[in-house]
Design a protein around this motif. Sequence first.
Motif, PDB file in Angstrom:
ATOM      1  N   PRO A  58       0.827  -1.216   0.000  1.00 39.85           N
ATOM      2  CA  PRO A  58       0.000   0.000   0.000  1.00 39.85           C
ATOM      3  C   PRO A  58       0.860   1.264   0.000  1.00 39.85           C
ATOM      4  N   GLY A  59       0.482   2.211  -0.852  1.00 41.26           N
ATOM      5  CA  GLY A  59       1.167   3.495  -0.904  1.00 41.26           C
ATOM      6  C   GLY A  59       2.368   3.548  -1.808  1.00 41.26           C
ATOM      7  N   LEU A  60       2.819   2.400  -2.316  1.00 37.92           N
ATOM      8  CA  LEU A  60       3.992   2.408  -3.179  1.00 37.92           C
ATOM      9  C   LEU A  60       3.680   3.217  -4.445  1.00 37.92           C
ATOM     10  N   THR A  61       4.535   4.162  -4.767  1.00 31.96           N
ATOM     11  CA  THR A  61       4.301   5.107  -5.856  1.00 31.96           C
ATOM     12  C   THR A  61       5.559   5.229  -6.695  1.00 31.96           C
ATOM     13  N   CYS A  62       5.377   5.388  -8.000  1.00 31.88           N
ATOM     14  CA  CYS A  62       6.508   5.500  -8.912  1.00 31.88           C
ATOM     15  C   CYS A  62       6.672   6.951  -9.361  1.00 31.88           C
ATOM     16  N   ALA A  63       7.877   7.479  -9.205  1.00 33.86           N
ATOM     17  CA  ALA A  63       8.229   8.801  -9.727  1.00 33.86           C
ATOM     18  C   ALA A  63       9.060   8.598 -10.985  1.00 33.86           C
ATOM     19  N   VAL A  64       8.780   9.377 -12.017  1.00 34.42           N
ATOM     20  CA  VAL A  64       9.477   9.243 -13.300  1.00 34.42           C
ATOM     21  C   VAL A  64       9.928  10.620 -13.771  1.00 34.42           C
ATOM     22  N   ALA A  65      11.148  10.697 -14.291  1.00 36.49           N
ATOM     23  CA  ALA A  65      11.657  11.915 -14.929  1.00 36.49           C
ATOM     24  C   ALA A  65      12.263  11.521 -16.266  1.00 36.49           C
ATOM     25  N   ARG A  66      11.921  12.305 -17.329  1.00 37.24           N
ATOM     26  CA  ARG A  66      12.389  11.959 -18.671  1.00 37.24           C
ATOM     27  C   ARG A  66      12.928  13.190 -19.373  1.00 37.24           C
ATOM     28  N   MET A 122      14.218   8.025 -16.053  1.00 34.34           N
ATOM     29  CA  MET A 122      14.608   7.409 -14.796  1.00 34.34           C
ATOM     30  C   MET A 122      13.359   7.225 -13.945  1.00 34.34           C
ATOM     31  N   PHE A 123      13.345   6.160 -13.160  1.00 36.37           N
ATOM     32  CA  PHE A 123      12.232   5.924 -12.249  1.00 36.37           C
ATOM     33  C   PHE A 123      12.762   5.819 -10.828  1.00 36.37           C
ATOM     34  N   ALA A 124      11.893   6.086  -9.882  1.00 35.58           N
ATOM     35  CA  ALA A 124      12.202   5.869  -8.474  1.00 35.58           C
ATOM     36  C   ALA A 124      10.939   5.353  -7.800  1.00 35.58           C
ATOM     37  N   LEU A 125      11.073   4.355  -6.945  1.00 34.34           N
ATOM     38  CA  LEU A 125       9.953   3.888  -6.146  1.00 34.34           C
ATOM     39  C   LEU A 125       9.974   4.616  -4.815  1.00 34.34           C
ATOM     40  N   CYS A 126       8.794   5.025  -4.362  1.00 31.77           N
ATOM     41  CA  CYS A 126       8.685   5.886  -3.191  1.00 31.77           C
ATOM     42  C   CYS A 126       7.542   5.422  -2.294  1.00 31.77           C
TER      43      CYS A 126
END
Length: 335
Positions: free
Chosen positions: A184-192, A281-285
């Motif tokens: 629960p709450g896991l969110t993906c941040a992406v920058a391109r 790039m992705f980051a899990l948050c």
Amino acid sequence: MRRFVRAFAPASVANLACGFDILGLALQPLDGGPAGLGDVVTASRHDQREDSLRRDPVTITAIAGDAGELPLASDRNTAGVAATALLLGEAPDTAVTLEIEKRMPLESGLGSSAASAVAAVLAVDALLGLDLPPQTLLRYAVAGETASDGGTHADNLAPSLLGGLVLVRSLEPDPDVIELPVPPGLTCAVARPHLGVNTRHARAALGDQVPLRHAVTQWGNCAALVAALYRGDLELLSRALADVVAEPARSPAVPGFAAAKAAATAAGALGCSLSGSGPAMFALCDGAARAREVAEAMAATLRDASGRECDRWVAPLPAPGARVIEDARSSRDRD
């Protein structure tokens, strides 16, 4: 009225650091627009095949959103190859036309070619009323992706088709895909950043051999990531998000990668790496608020390093997969 079906397939993040060619997740950004970040394919049926169509069961009549870069020739287009494979396998006496709308950047590391292939097979399947199982649709989509980048893999295709976060155990003899749980709450941040990385070239840069010590490290991280998802253990997930195989070879193609990864970590990301072959790039948050901060940090760093604009998205997980968004067949067609 013209009979047609329109299907949408979302963007995706592949590899997830340690899962080269086997792990991926579907993206539905909070700010990705009303139809989302992905591709739309419209399929129409020919009741009578003309001579030209007898030679080629798929005709692509239009592509929008690609700045004229993609070929209309069906044997050189990911969507065309995937749709052709489906027709030859399931309806060899049928011809269709496709219209493609790109709603995501090319060579972005976000599964652009996979989204085209998935949307195409889903639209054609629905148009013809075949009701093929996802495993079969995925097999035909793989044909399109292979034509695009020269590799046989489904780490973008499977999440784009099925949604969620998935593990592709094998593609032979048939695709074997496992849906993984998402804490629960896991969110993906992406920058391109606004630059392109050719996936075929990025795959070639990896070579075909991996030192044993790197392979063992990668296997351990991948197994730990799967365990972390099942246990809901974000601390273990953070430790597992490390890539010693593809990232070292591919990251030099992305100006500012190391600094952006450090910025993501400083902003509170659980882990960060290339999305596919990059440049995204992705980051899990843990949570959307943290993901917004991480996306901003990555984007600012990449923009400063490359001198180019940089898109950013925040995407809660899990996200839905491909779907039919318009069906203009008659009721007889659907029966």
